[in-house]
Design an enzyme around this catalytic site. Structure first.
Site, mmCIF file in Angstrom:
data_model
loop_
_atom_site.group_PDB
_atom_site.id
_atom_site.type_symbol
_atom_site.label_atom_id
_atom_site.label_comp_id
_atom_site.label_asym_id
_atom_site.label_seq_id
_atom_site.Cartn_x
_atom_site.Cartn_y
_atom_site.Cartn_z
ATOM 1 N N GLU A 127 -37.423 -43.517 -92.338
ATOM 2 C CA GLU A 127 -38.326 -44.787 -92.275
ATOM 3 C C GLU A 127 -37.224 -45.851 -91.707
ATOM 4 O OE1 GLU A 127 -39.490 -47.892 -92.605
ATOM 5 O OE2 GLU A 127 -39.050 -48.247 -94.924
ATOM 6 N N CYS A 168 -38.107 -54.217 -92.855
ATOM 7 C CA CYS A 168 -38.493 -53.560 -91.714
ATOM 8 C C CYS A 168 -39.843 -53.741 -91.117
ATOM 9 C CB CYS A 168 -38.236 -52.194 -91.686
ATOM 10 S SG CYS A 168 -38.654 -51.518 -93.283
HETATM 11 C C1 UN1 Z 1 -38.298 -52.328 -96.036
HETATM 12 O O1 UN1 Z 1 -38.459 -53.531 -95.436
HETATM 13 O O2 UN1 Z 1 -37.418 -51.536 -95.843
HETATM 14 O O3 UN1 Z 1 -43.870 -53.765 -97.045
HETATM 15 C C2 UN1 Z 1 -39.490 -51.944 -96.917
HETATM 16 C C3 UN1 Z 1 -42.943 -54.691 -97.414
HETATM 17 C C4 UN1 Z 1 -42.012 -54.132 -98.616
HETATM 18 C C5 UN1 Z 1 -41.536 -52.872 -98.383
HETATM 19 C C6 UN1 Z 1 -40.439 -53.252 -97.194
HETATM 20 N N1 UN1 Z 1 -43.174 -53.716 -99.548
HETATM 21 O O4 UN1 Z 1 -42.798 -55.581 -96.787
#
Ligand code: UN1
Length: 510
Positions: A267, A301
């Site tokens: 990820e 992310c």
């Molecule tokens: C991340 O930034 O690694 O969708 C995860 C989202 C959160 C998870 C982000 N539920 O922004």
């Protein structure tokens, strides 16, 4: 946070000023003599230390986890689910404290820290249900009086490498499922956020001990990437590595684990864009773009990094967005009035500055922000830059609140620009035109793992599979059928008729 409050918080979560970095079951150990300093990004001061694990500590952990797996897989999945249910309850009880610790150590504002803990609770609930639904289909055999079916069996040790930005939720996404699937887990948290990991392990330790869960089902190991991370990814006893982080890191892990034919869930970086059509609800688009780009100080992310705006509403939309940007209250993430906390550390501030300089060199125009805030801690101003999509800096992910804005004329042109980056995590279109929305989520549209209509790019719910395409790595965590990655699949053929029949009509008789 005031020292008195911090002491109270540490006590509630079982933290000390100097902590051991490795835990298997109830015991904490680590004997490297190599201490990690934990920084509060708001004040730039050291709030605790963690003694990092050594290679020897790692070996002890893997051996215990392997033994634990052999016992744990014998526990019926719904019983494993019951223990995860209790973990969810324990997290509920500690939600306020754990949320505050996330804010203190990582720097996201309190409502987001609490939201992250809520994600953990939600995935525990989800995993409890899943524990009774680890099902495979029955298939039609081509042979008379035969039946085929698929079973899913526990896999073994899951190695987890997590990032600082979601220091606890990503652990829960992986472990809640891994545990109901019958696996054990070794968690290497980011060295920037070890305290939240220690706190989570303390909560899990208590629940697991109470239930007689074998020691080694839940393990945490704080240590250097060059020592512990390397050992974990190279270890043939760890069949699955689930890693969150940069594309650079993911490419390396993918190559190493692929080289030993292990499995990965990767990820990695995103470069998430929102298309804002002239047929959009502007109020909604503004709120979503604002949260997507400024929320978590641009350190998700899924953060919105690019806005692709229809030329006819471009100026009007940006005027309103810039007005919102000017009103962002920046400061202590634990203060209820704060909207944006600090970046994680000074390296992140340097990356922010370098990206802005690069953008300007590459033809970008800073429309607002663009500066570091002059106060202690790692604070910057949320920034909007007008620039072309093809500029090199726009093509890479900077983990900071920098939003690149650009214009389009036709929706096809917007989709082309949207997809014209190496990453493919999250995406959104704001449009009340049904055909524009449908096109965006069709095979002709967004090439991302997540594609939304009339909501932003960040803040995905745990029920959906989470992850992305291209340089985002291809892995999926959390909801839908992501649980399958934590199990091994077995195809069974059963002859209940007695007579031997060969497949494909092959005859083989002497
Ligand atoms: C991340 O930034 O690694 O969708 C995860 C989202 C959160 C998870 C982000 N539920 O922004």
């Amino acid at each position: 946070m005031k020292p008195k409050e911090m002491n109270k918080l540490f006590k509630s979560l079982g933290l000390k000023k100097v902590n051991k970095g490795a835990s298997v079951g109830g015991q904490w150990f680590a004997n490297s003599g190599d201490f990690l300093e934990v920084n509060d990004p708001t004040t730039g001061t050291v709030i605790a230390k963690v003694e990092q694990a050594s290679a020897k500590d790692y070996q002890k952990m893997v051996a215990t986890s392997q033994k634990a797996f052999v016992e744990w897989r014998n526990v019926p999945a719904p019983e494993r689910g019951e223990i995860v249910r209790q973990l969810g309850e324990a997290l509920r009880a500690k939600k306020d404290d754990l949320g505050a610790l996330v804010s203190l150590e990582m720097g996201k504002i309190l409502t987001e820290g609490l939201g992250e803990v809520q994600e953990m609770i939600d995935i525990c609930d989800y995993a409890v249900g899943q524990s009774r639904m680890l099902s495979g289909p029955t298939l039609q055999s081509e042979r008379p009086k035969h039946r085929m079916m698929e079973q899913w069996h526990p896999l073994g040790i899951v190695g987890l490498i997590t990032a600082f930005n979601f220091p606890v939720a990503v652990w829960a996404w992986n472990t809640a499922l891994a545990w109901v699937c019958g696996d054990t887990a070794i968690w290497k948290p980011s060295s920037k956020t070890p305290l939240t990991a220690i706190a989570c392990q303390n909560i899990a330790n208590e629940v697991f001990k109470r239930n007689g869960v074998p020691e080694g089902v839940s393990c945490v190991i704080v240590g250097r990437g060059s020592v512990i991370g390397e050992k974990l990814v190279n270890d043939g006893r760890v069949p699955l590595i689930s890693a969150t982080g940069s594309t650079k890191m993911g490419k390396r892990i993918g190559a190493i684990v692929g080289g030993r034919l292990g499995r990965t869930i990767l990820e990695l970086g995103g470069n998430n864009a929102m298309i804002i059509s002239e047929k959009a609800d502007i109020k909604g688009a503004l709120a979503s773009a604002f949260f997507g780009a400024v929320g978590t100080a641009g350190q998700r992310c899924t953060s919105t990094r690019r806005l692709i705006i229809h030329h006819s509403i471009y100026n009007k939309f940006l005027k309103k967005l810039i007005a919102n940007y000017k009103n962002v209250n920046i400061g202590d993430p634990l203060n209820k009035r704060t909207l944006m906390g600090p970046l994680i550390d000074d390296t992140a501030v340097a990356d922010f500055k370098n990206a802005i300089n690069a953008a300007v060199e590459q033809g970008g125009k800073v429309l607002c922000g663009g500066e570091v805030k002059r106060r202690k801690g790692s604070f910057v101003l949320p920034t909007i830059i007008e620039i072309e999509n093809k500029a090199a800096i726009v093509q890479s992910e900077t983990f900071a609140p920098i939003l690149y804005v650009m214009k389009y004329k036709t929706v096809d042109q917007a989709i082309k620009m949207h997809n014209d980056v190496p990453q493919g995590l999250s995406s959104a279109i704001y449009s009340d035109s049904m055909s524009e929305g449908e096109k965006f989520i069709s095979y002709l549209g967004s090439d991302c793992g997540i594609a939304n209509i009339n909501i932003g790019t960040s803040g995905a719910e745990i029920g959906g599979a989470f992850g992305g395409e291209k340089e985002t790595g291809g892995g999926r965590e959390s909801g839908s059928d992501s649980w399958k990655a934590y199990m091994r699949r077995q195809t069974n053929t059963i002859n209940w008729g007695g007579e031997v029949h060969l497949a494909q009509g092959v005859e083989f008789k002497s």
